[in-house]
Enzyme design. Structure first.
Site, PDB file in Angstrom:
ATOM      1  N   HIS A   1       0.855  -1.197   0.000  1.00 34.95           N
ATOM      2  CA  HIS A   1       0.000   0.000   0.000  1.00 34.95           C
ATOM      3  C   HIS A   1       0.886   1.241   0.000  1.00 34.95           C
ATOM      4  O   HIS A   1       1.956   1.249   0.618  1.00 34.95           O
ATOM      5  CB  HIS A   1      -0.911  -0.020   1.238  1.00 34.95           C
TER       6      HIS A   1
ATOM      7  N   GLU B   1      -3.868   2.050  -7.399  1.00 33.31           N
ATOM      8  CA  GLU B   1      -4.257   3.105  -6.464  1.00 33.31           C
ATOM      9  C   GLU B   1      -3.387   4.336  -6.711  1.00 33.31           C
ATOM     10  O   GLU B   1      -2.298   4.463  -6.109  1.00 33.31           O
ATOM     11  CB  GLU B   1      -4.043   2.633  -5.018  1.00 33.31           C
TER      12      GLU B   1
ATOM     13  N   SER C   1     -10.457   7.169  -3.302  1.00 34.61           N
ATOM     14  CA  SER C   1     -11.670   7.989  -3.172  1.00 34.61           C
ATOM     15  C   SER C   1     -12.920   7.365  -3.805  1.00 34.61           C
ATOM     16  O   SER C   1     -13.788   8.081  -4.309  1.00 34.61           O
ATOM     17  CB  SER C   1     -11.441   9.388  -3.752  1.00 34.61           C
TER      18      SER C   1
ATOM     19  N   GLY D   1     -11.108   2.794   1.061  1.00 35.86           N
ATOM     20  CA  GLY D   1     -10.601   3.219   2.358  1.00 35.86           C
ATOM     21  C   GLY D   1     -11.674   3.940   3.147  1.00 35.86           C
ATOM     22  O   GLY D   1     -12.546   3.321   3.778  1.00 35.86           O
TER      23      GLY D   1
END
Ligand code: PEP
Length: 255
Positions: free
Chosen positions: A94, A166, A216, A237
């Site tokens: 991540h 991401e 988002s 998230g």
């Protein structure tokens, strides 16, 4: 292929809060058939959330792990420990781990190999920063991250790897009014990733690879992102912290 919608709760929720969110979520999505759902709570809540989700189709995932099965690594958690409490997924690489904990591609690759050895499905995160995108380096960055992080992974193992695209600039970091990539920009990068997989593996592996989008994702934008041909799900998230908004994203994946 069923879309995968995974919740990344990050460093949020005490055990009672996590259990209560899991309880609410399982009721909200009990009729969901066409999406696969995974929840990745913090380590402390994994076992309790796993128990709460027993006998449901919601899968359990962790947010990180060490690559060794055991040893003198104070403060770390091993793949065996995750497997032992029912985890099926583990988020690796991540951007917050890369940035705040200085994880690099070599370390992430060791974790990917270890997850595969231990029959955990890695959700391997890749993504470019705003600066890299602005200087037209997005593809080059993703190419390098994938090449390094998937080093020594073979085509058969690749069937058990999820790639999460991401873009770092789209991740909300807890702020609710951030914007995701446009569906066109996200689709373009997902297509690029699929082509990359076709080149290093083969066309069947590329076609069957699950490439999910993160950054988002919210109930308001989930449907349009998830309708794109190369987007096979979402890593969520901020919006996953609320069971109702996460359930709406799951519903958007059902269509
Ligand atoms: C993430 O950090 O994995 C993520 C997708 O965050 P958010 O949805 O909050 O942008």
């Amino acid at each position: 292929m069923k879309k995968l919608i995974a919740a990344n709760w990050k460093m949020n929720k005490t055990v009672p809060e996590a259990v209560s969110a899991a309880k609410e979520l399982k009721l909200l999505i009990k009729n969901s058939k066409n999406a696969e759902v995974a929840v990745c709570p913090p380590f402390t809540a994994l076992e309790a959330v796993g128990k709460e989700l027993e006998k449901t189709k919601i899968k359990l995932g962790a947010q990180n792990m060490h690559f060794e099965d055991s040893g003198a690594y104070t403060g770390d958690i091993s793949p065996l420990m995750l497997k032992g409490i029912g985890c099926e997924y583990v988020i690796l690489g991540h951007s917050e781990r890369r940035e705040f904990f200085k994880e690099d591609d070599v370390l992430i690759n060791k974790k990917v190999m270890s997850a595969l050895k231990n029959k955990l499905t890695p959700i391997l995160c890749v993504g470019e920063t705003l600066e890299q995108r602005s200087s037209s380096k997005a593809r080059e960055v993703i190419d390098k991250q994938l090449r390094n992080c998937l080093d020594k992974v073979n085509a058969k193992q690749m069937q058990n790897v999820v790639i999460a695209y991401e873009p770092v600039w789209a991740i909300s970091r807890g702020i609710s009014n951030t914007k995701p990539a446009t569906k066109e920009d996200a689709e373009e990068m997902h297509k690029f990733i699929r082509e990359f997989l076709g080149n290093i593996f083969d066309s069947a592996t590329a076609k069957n690879a699950r490439i999910i989008y993160g950054g988002s994702v919210k109930p308001e934008n989930a449907e349009e992102l998830l309708s794109m041909p190369n987007i096979n799900g979402a890593l969520v998230g901020n919006a996953s912290l609320n069971a109702k908004s996460f359930a709406e994203i799951v519903k958007a994946a059902e269509n």
